[in-house]
Design a protein around this motif. Sequence first.
Motif, short mmCIF file in Angstrom:
data_model
loop_
_atom_site.label_atom_id
_atom_site.label_comp_id
_atom_site.label_asym_id
_atom_site.label_seq_id
_atom_site.Cartn_x
_atom_site.Cartn_y
_atom_site.Cartn_z
N ARG A 1 0.83 -1.21 0.00
CA ARG A 1 0.00 0.00 0.00
C ARG A 1 0.87 1.26 0.00
O ARG A 1 0.55 2.24 -0.66
N ARG B 1 -4.82 5.13 -7.11
CA ARG B 1 -5.20 4.33 -5.94
C ARG B 1 -6.71 4.21 -5.84
O ARG B 1 -7.44 5.19 -6.03
N ALA C 1 -5.12 -0.74 -6.76
CA ALA C 1 -4.81 0.32 -7.72
C ALA C 1 -5.31 -0.07 -9.11
O ALA C 1 -5.47 -1.24 -9.44
N LEU D 1 2.19 1.74 -3.45
CA LEU D 1 1.12 2.21 -4.33
C LEU D 1 0.85 3.69 -4.12
O LEU D 1 0.62 4.43 -5.07
N ARG D 2 0.87 4.14 -2.87
CA ARG D 2 0.66 5.56 -2.58
C ARG D 2 1.75 6.40 -3.24
O ARG D 2 1.47 7.45 -3.81
#
Length: 252
Positions: free
Chosen positions: A37, A51, A56, A40-41
Amino acid sequence: MLTRQRKELLLKILREDGQIVAKTLSEKLGLSEDTIRRDLRELAKEGLLERVHGGALPASPAMGNFAQRQQISADCKPAIGRAAAAMVRPGQVVFIDGGTTAVQVARHLPRDLRAVVVTHSPSVAVELAEHPTVEVIMIGGRLFKHSIVGVGAATMEAIAQIRADIFFMGVCSLHPQAGITTGDYEEGCVKRAISAASLRTVVLASPEKLDTAAPFQTVPLAQVSAIVVNAGVDEALLAPYRGMGIAITLAT
């Protein structure tokens, strides 16, 4: 695995699978869900993906400015404009959104068509300035320079006074799970208001918009009557919308 290697792997998976589910991927790779996560951020901040809850989706390439977007799928958009323009009937009140594909709708309206076109796009209005029998109603407001459309309170107030037969909506992103999304909150509000004021909403979706996502919701897919896409688009991308009862028009 180094951070750079993880991120490259995530982008590779996203390209191949079309989505990332953080929980599933953490189990598959033996990495913590928090690590995935976080990656992905960071990738989302770089504009490399979008996101969504639990993972995603690919970021829309239609986030550039108007001039840049004119170069994307330039050979596909005239066909979409022509197919959409053929849906208009004499005497109708038609709302044409802003954007590069929407301009093509205005450009392909028959020269003998008698109708009223409402738009908050100066580009669309100028395109129709020389049309002999189309009455153009131009809605004002604050100019949102990214899409070259009016937004804000004055725009919303004017939309509330109009009832259109059909709304040709340009989109930034279209995805069967994420729905219709755009990169600007206020523009999303305007699109939602126009759709609510129209009997039918027809989405104009050039290929680069499909199966991508952007930060802000516009209208729910349940409110969409039809989607106009280019012929030759993979049927697997269209099947979910057909399953929702949305008509698909293939532009040639």
